[in-house]
Scaffold this motif. Structure first.
Motif, PDB file in Angstrom:
ATOM      1  N   ALA A  53     -31.527  31.539 -20.498  1.00  0.00           N
ATOM      2  CA  ALA A  53     -30.701  31.802 -19.432  1.00  0.00           C
ATOM      3  C   ALA A  53     -29.325  31.920 -19.851  1.00  0.00           C
ATOM      4  O   ALA A  53     -28.640  32.696 -18.996  1.00  0.00           O
ATOM      5  CB  ALA A  53     -31.047  30.779 -18.413  1.00  0.00           C
ATOM      6  N   ALA A  54     -28.810  31.234 -20.645  1.00  0.00           N
ATOM      7  CA  ALA A  54     -27.399  31.359 -21.448  1.00  0.00           C
ATOM      8  C   ALA A  54     -27.186  32.674 -21.865  1.00  0.00           C
ATOM      9  O   ALA A  54     -26.308  33.281 -21.813  1.00  0.00           O
ATOM     10  CB  ALA A  54     -27.058  30.279 -22.277  1.00  0.00           C
ATOM     11  N   VAL A  55     -28.095  33.049 -22.732  1.00  0.00           N
ATOM     12  CA  VAL A  55     -28.203  34.349 -23.220  1.00  0.00           C
ATOM     13  C   VAL A  55     -28.180  35.391 -22.167  1.00  0.00           C
ATOM     14  O   VAL A  55     -27.290  36.666 -22.218  1.00  0.00           O
ATOM     15  CB  VAL A  55     -29.490  34.827 -24.106  1.00  0.00           C
ATOM     16  N   LEU A  56     -28.908  35.265 -20.968  1.00  0.00           N
ATOM     17  CA  LEU A  56     -28.991  36.641 -19.882  1.00  0.00           C
ATOM     18  C   LEU A  56     -27.594  36.307 -19.194  1.00  0.00           C
ATOM     19  O   LEU A  56     -27.237  37.532 -19.041  1.00  0.00           O
ATOM     20  CB  LEU A  56     -30.002  36.050 -18.878  1.00  0.00           C
ATOM     21  N   ILE A  57     -27.001  35.537 -19.118  1.00  0.00           N
ATOM     22  CA  ILE A  57     -25.502  35.353 -18.594  1.00  0.00           C
ATOM     23  C   ILE A  57     -24.653  36.132 -19.408  1.00  0.00           C
ATOM     24  O   ILE A  57     -23.714  36.849 -19.458  1.00  0.00           O
ATOM     25  CB  ILE A  57     -25.238  33.919 -18.046  1.00  0.00           C
TER      26      ILE A  57
END
Length: 291
Positions: A53-57
């Motif tokens: 999710a950190a990568v997506l953001i």
């Protein structure tokens, strides 16, 4: 699993997921050194949803652009030559190896591969490989007394062959101790890509594989009575926060710094683990978690 364990393991997951040191190995080792039950492959996969999710953001603009172009390329022939549309297809192609091997080797991943002797060996062997890749990249970037610097490839040079090779490198990370980022970035460096380009594709390539793995394990976990849901979800949130901070730092770090500190760390840690297992201080086998 206690709340304190979930806090520590969530931090470990977030801090090590994007560094070339193997997050799965560090989760396994943290539990072993602390005398806790092995958190297991399911816990690792679910908490990785937080780091992805950190990568997506962090890469939201890139991912949004790629998804938009790829979706339009399904209906428009003209869009199929668009670099972002191509990147979408290449991420799909690069995800095939880990998907096939992940399903084929599921029992080994959750069992024999978690042996600390395997983890230690992978830490050392892949550490040496990363070191060699780093030196080759540094030689090209700096040149030499009788050799001019060599221009390394950007992601617009990525094709199906290189995408599959990246995917095979990523699949190696199914074994604790390998490191997803370490394997894929070093693979990119061996193929001649710039450090930042190799890292960017490594992070993008991880998104579908890790999310699919996490959701697959989440489905199985929801059918089980042996999951501590509160601590596991708490660890996932912690992994997201610490993972986002590490991505921002790491993308700046690799543009100017060598990977050698990670290499020496991996080799030293692997040697220490082998010594402790040989001395009987650590058991090579995981203690099964009861929830």
């Amino acid at each position: 699993m206690s709340w304190f364990e979930s806090l520590v393991l969530g931090l470990v997951q977030g801090l090590t997921e994007f560094l070339p040191v193997s997050s799965s190995a560090h989760l396994r080792l943290t539990a072993a050194f602390s005398g806790w039950h092995d958190p297991g492959a399911a816990f690792t996969a679910i908490t990785q949803i937080g780091t992805e999710a950190a990568v997506l953001i962090y890469f939201r603009k890139d991912i949004g652009r790629i998804l938009s172009a790829w979706t339009r390329s399904l209906a428009s022939k003209e869009m199929r030559g668009d670099p972002d549309a191509r990147m979408g297809w290449l991420v799909i192609i690069g995800s095939i190896p880990i998907g096939v091997l992940g399903l084929t080797l599921k029992d080994q991943i959750e069992g024999p591969f978690r042996d600390l002797r395997v983890t230690a060996t992978m830490l050392i062997v892949v550490g040496v490989i990363i070191g060699i890749a780093d030196r080759l990249a540094a030689r090209d970037e700096k040149g030499g007394r009788h050799r001019a610097p060599k221009q390394r490839k950007e992601l617009d040079s990525l094709g199906v062959r290189d995408g599959l090779i990246y995917g095979l490198c990523q699949a190696m990370a199914l074994v604790p101790g390998v490191s997803r980022s370490g394997a894929t970035i070093s693979g990119g460096l061996f193929m001649g890509y710039r450090r930042e380009a190799a890292a960017r594709y490594s992070f993008l390539l991880a998104v579908p594989a890790v999310l699919a793995s996490g959701l697959f394990e989440l489905k199985d976990a929801m059918e089980s009575d042996h999951v501590s849901w509160g601590p596991t979800l708490f660890a996932t949130v912690i992994a997201f926060g610490s993972g986002y901070a590490v991505i921002a730092w790491f993308m700046k770090f690799i543009s100017t710094k060598s990977f050698m500190p990670f290499v020496w760390y991996r080799v030293a840690l692997g040697i220490v683990i082998i010594a402790l297992v040989a001395a009987g201080v650590l058991s090579p086998h995981a203690a099964e978690s009861s929830g």
